[in-house]
Design a protein around this motif. Structure first.
Motif, PDB file in Angstrom:
ATOM      1  N   GLY A  30       0.804  -1.233  -0.172  1.00 27.33           N
ATOM      2  CA  GLY A  30       0.093  -0.055   0.156  1.00 27.33           C
ATOM      3  C   GLY A  30       0.882   1.112  -0.017  1.00 27.33           C
ATOM      4  N   MET A  31       1.850   1.430   0.810  1.00 26.62           N
ATOM      5  CA  MET A  31       2.771   2.418   0.759  1.00 26.62           C
ATOM      6  C   MET A  31       3.466   2.664  -0.660  1.00 26.62           C
ATOM      7  SD  MET A  31       4.578   1.746   4.700  1.00 26.62           S
ATOM      8  CE  MET A  31       5.849   2.980   4.502  1.00 26.62           C
ATOM      9  N   LYS A  32       3.834   1.549  -1.205  1.00 22.78           N
ATOM     10  CA  LYS A  32       4.564   1.632  -2.580  1.00 22.78           C
ATOM     11  C   LYS A  32       3.458   2.021  -3.449  1.00 22.78           C
ATOM     12  CE  LYS A  32       7.792  -2.001  -1.696  1.00 22.78           C
ATOM     13  NZ  LYS A  32       8.352  -3.361  -1.997  1.00 22.78           N
ATOM     14  N   LEU A  33       2.303   1.828  -3.540  1.00 24.33           N
ATOM     15  CA  LEU A  33       1.247   2.513  -4.295  1.00 24.33           C
ATOM     16  C   LEU A  33       1.359   4.002  -4.262  1.00 24.33           C
ATOM     17  CD1 LEU A  33      -2.193   0.030  -4.021  1.00 24.33           C
ATOM     18  CD2 LEU A  33      -0.504   0.252  -5.871  1.00 24.33           C
ATOM     19  N   LEU A  34       1.025   4.338  -3.133  1.00 23.80           N
ATOM     20  CA  LEU A  34       1.358   5.744  -2.699  1.00 23.80           C
ATOM     21  C   LEU A  34       2.545   6.538  -3.153  1.00 23.80           C
ATOM     22  CD1 LEU A  34      -0.247   5.851   0.989  1.00 23.80           C
ATOM     23  CD2 LEU A  34      -1.445   6.490  -1.295  1.00 23.80           C
ATOM     24  N   GLY A  35       3.739   5.773  -3.479  1.00 19.88           N
ATOM     25  CA  GLY A  35       4.917   6.473  -3.935  1.00 19.88           C
ATOM     26  C   GLY A  35       6.033   6.410  -2.778  1.00 19.88           C
ATOM     27  N   ILE A  36       5.564   5.706  -1.602  1.00 19.31           N
ATOM     28  CA  ILE A  36       6.691   5.737  -0.610  1.00 19.31           C
ATOM     29  C   ILE A  36       7.446   4.419  -0.559  1.00 19.31           C
ATOM     30  CG2 ILE A  36       6.720   5.586   1.740  1.00 19.31           C
ATOM     31  CD1 ILE A  36       3.790   7.154   2.052  1.00 19.31           C
ATOM     32  N   THR A  37       8.741   4.707  -0.464  1.00 21.89           N
ATOM     33  CA  THR A  37       9.756   3.720  -0.422  1.00 21.89           C
ATOM     34  C   THR A  37       9.799   3.032   1.087  1.00 21.89           C
ATOM     35  OG1 THR A  37      11.013   4.210  -2.338  1.00 21.89           O
ATOM     36  CG2 THR A  37      11.911   2.658  -0.820  1.00 21.89           C
TER      37      THR A  37
END
Length: 576
Positions: free
Chosen positions: A564-571
């Motif tokens: 879910g974090m990666k979907l938001l653009g967060i590594t």
């Protein structure tokens, strides 16, 4: 998994009511987890299923009668009625088994394999975002376009679409006439080599000030632009040089944000094709010439009052709108996209409304698949040095503040590269602060709120992910998928699994509205549930069977949180 429960509930309600289960199924939803007391797993608003107005008027009575007829079985352990809403509790061991197995089976695609997403349109999605003006430093105003566009591209791709990520650069127009004329007066090759965009920005500021006082400078800017339009070798060479340097500098900022593009396009690509657009408008008798010689398109048929959109200046040159028309037609012919999304500030709403109306008048057959994703402005973003102008200053500030916070907490020794970790946490803080509200709304930025380690922040999400990762270092038998469901019956485990149960519905709503706030709220709630579970479900000192089940459980939380974090653009970071 959630669909299995929904379908079972729909079938039982169908048998009881005599209504087809397919009509009931869309109205069964996973329940939100309450902080106080156990929550129902699913609910059904019966009024939404009843067609007859008389029946709908007495739906409370109908609901009570239906509840009395429903029976417990191997799947549904309990049903009830709360304010006219039917509620369902599923068998707890079955809930644990189904959710855990489904996450293990689907991994990072969990939530996207659901039946409720099966009818979401798939195809080629073209997303245009970021779009800075070349020969200018990356302005903070482009931050929202960049991170929102990246999120939408990630989401569409995860949902099974082929995605084309396009950066449509502002690389043509009078600004280059000004810059070309200004560089001959104020430019310096040495400064250009050492810090290209900073120097070009300084030149641009100086030439704009000169234009205000000096008519000759203004005329030289128009002359340089005419040379560019006519393909003068020297003018084109300088423009190409500035464009190349700009893209190199932008790539550094995009790397820091974790953003990539499939295509760098720009207005310059359509300077000739925009003349073809004018010819097309003429051939269809759409182009009108005013007494001043300006070319316009009459859009009165779409409005309550007379409205014209300007597509040609009196000297015959085209505008941004004309080039956007040319780009849209070219992309339709080249890619045959299924949808095209423009991610820009809401100030451009009228521009895109006019663009879509003109494309419609031209008979373009995919206008209904073009959409302007609007967003508001960021207010009050400042560094310690004062008002922010450039995005790299914002990223530097976020990294510096996080490094300072990490040093105070005494955690920097735990990371191999504190600066890189601080950068990832800082970017997460910026993204979550930005995505918490409706995209169309302006919002006031606060460093203190964004960088809090507790509460609903990107720092908190990163902390939770790192805490889970640390816990999972205790897991030495990951190859063993079997676990005892009886070891995961504690309230904190059940509440978290209930929350995981509704992930597909959150993904569906996020896809439908292209609003990241739904996913953000879900992940933040998951983070809070995870921290409660970590505190209450001890791994160290527990019997091996219990420890193994709990570690599988924490691993599943981490899988969903990270994806879910990666979907938001967060590594996600593993240590902090």
């Amino acid at each position: 998994m959630a669909c299995y429960f929904r379908r079972t509930i729909a079938e039982q309600v169908s048998r009881t009511m005599g209504v087809p289960s397919e009509r009931i199924l869309p109205h069964i939803h996973a329940g939100s987890v309450h902080r106080k007391g156990e929550s129902p797993d699913f609910w059904l608003f019966l009024k939404s299923v009843l067609d007859d107005p008389l029946e709908a008027a007495h739906y409370q009575e109908k609901a009570e009668q239906l509840t009395d007829k429903l029976v417990s079985d191997s799947v549904i352990s309990e049903s009830g009625l709360e304010r006219g809403v039917l509620t369902f509790k599923v068998n707890r061991p079955l809930l644990v088994k189904k959710v855990m197995d489904k996450i293990r089976q689907d991994g990072t695609t969990y939530g996207f394999q659901s039946e409720i997403l099966s009818n979401v349109p798939k195809g080629l999605t073209l997303v245009e975002y970021s779009s800075p003006n070349i020969a200018k430093k990356f302005h903070v105003g482009h931050l929202r376009s960049t991170i929102i566009g990246n999120f939408i591209a990630n989401l569409k791709e995860a949902a099974g679409n082929k995605v084309l990520r396009v950066n449509y650069l502002g690389d043509w127009g009078l600004q280059f006439g000004l810059l070309g004329a200004g560089f001959s007066k104020f430019g310096c090759e040495e400064k250009l080599k050492s810090n290209a965009l900073q120097h070009l920005f300084e030149v641009y500021v100086k030439v704009n000030a000169a234009v205000e006082k000096d008519e000759e400078t203004k005329l030289s800017a128009y002359e340089f632009m005419r040379e560019l339009d006519s393909g003068h070798p020297q003018a084109l060479s300088l423009w190409t040089h500035f464009r190349g340097l700009s893209i190199e500098e932008y790539a550094k900022v995009y790397k820091r944000l974790g953003v990539e593009f499939d295509e760098y396009s720009g207005e310059s690509l359509y300077r000739q094709k925009s003349q073809d657009v004018l010819n097309l408008l003429r051939s269809k008798n759409i182009l009108q010439i005013t007494n001043e010689g300006v070319g316009v398109v009459d859009l009165t048929e779409y409005e309550d009052s007379p409205v014209n959109a300007t597509v040609m200046r009196s000297d015959g040159t085209t505008l941004y709108l004309t080039r956007d028309i040319a780009a849209a037609i070219d992309r339709r012919q080249k890619y045959n996209f299924d949808e095209m999304l423009y991610v820009t500030d809401k100030a451009q709403q009228t521009h895109f409304e006019n663009l879509f109306k003109i494309l419609n008048k031209l008979g373009e057959d995919k206008v209904d698949r073009c959409q302007h994703i609007m967003f508001g402005r960021i207010k009050g973003m400042k560094t310690r040095r004062g008002e922010v102008i450039f995005l790299d200053d914002v990223l530097d500030e976020a990294r510096a503040r996080m490094l300072q916070n990490m040093a105070k907490a005494g955690t920097t020794k735990a990371t191999e590269d504190p600066a890189e970790t601080a950068e990832k946490i800082g970017v997460a803080a910026l993204i979550i602060q930005d995505f918490k509200g409706p995209l169309q709304a302006d919002y006031s930025f606060s460093w203190d709120l964004a960088l809090q380690s507790t509460g609903d922040t990107g720092v908190f999400l990163q902390y939770t992910h790192a805490r889970l990762q640390s816990l999972l270092t205790l897991w030495s038998t990951r190859e063993d998928d079997d676990f005892s469901v009886s070891c995961l019956q504690e309230p904190s485990a059940i509440a978290t699994l209930q929350h995981l149960l509704r992930y597909d519905e959150v993904i569906y709503k996020t896809l439908k509205e292209l609003q990241p706030r739904y996913l953000v709220a879900y992940l933040l709630a998951l983070g809070h549930l995870a921290n409660v579970a970590i505190h209450s479900l001890q791994v160290k000192g527990s019997p091996p069977e219990v420890a193994h089940a709990r570690l599988q459980f924490f691993n599943n939380i981490q899988v969903v949180l990270a994806s879910g974090m990666k979907l938001l653009g967060i590594t996600p970071v593993n240590k902090m």
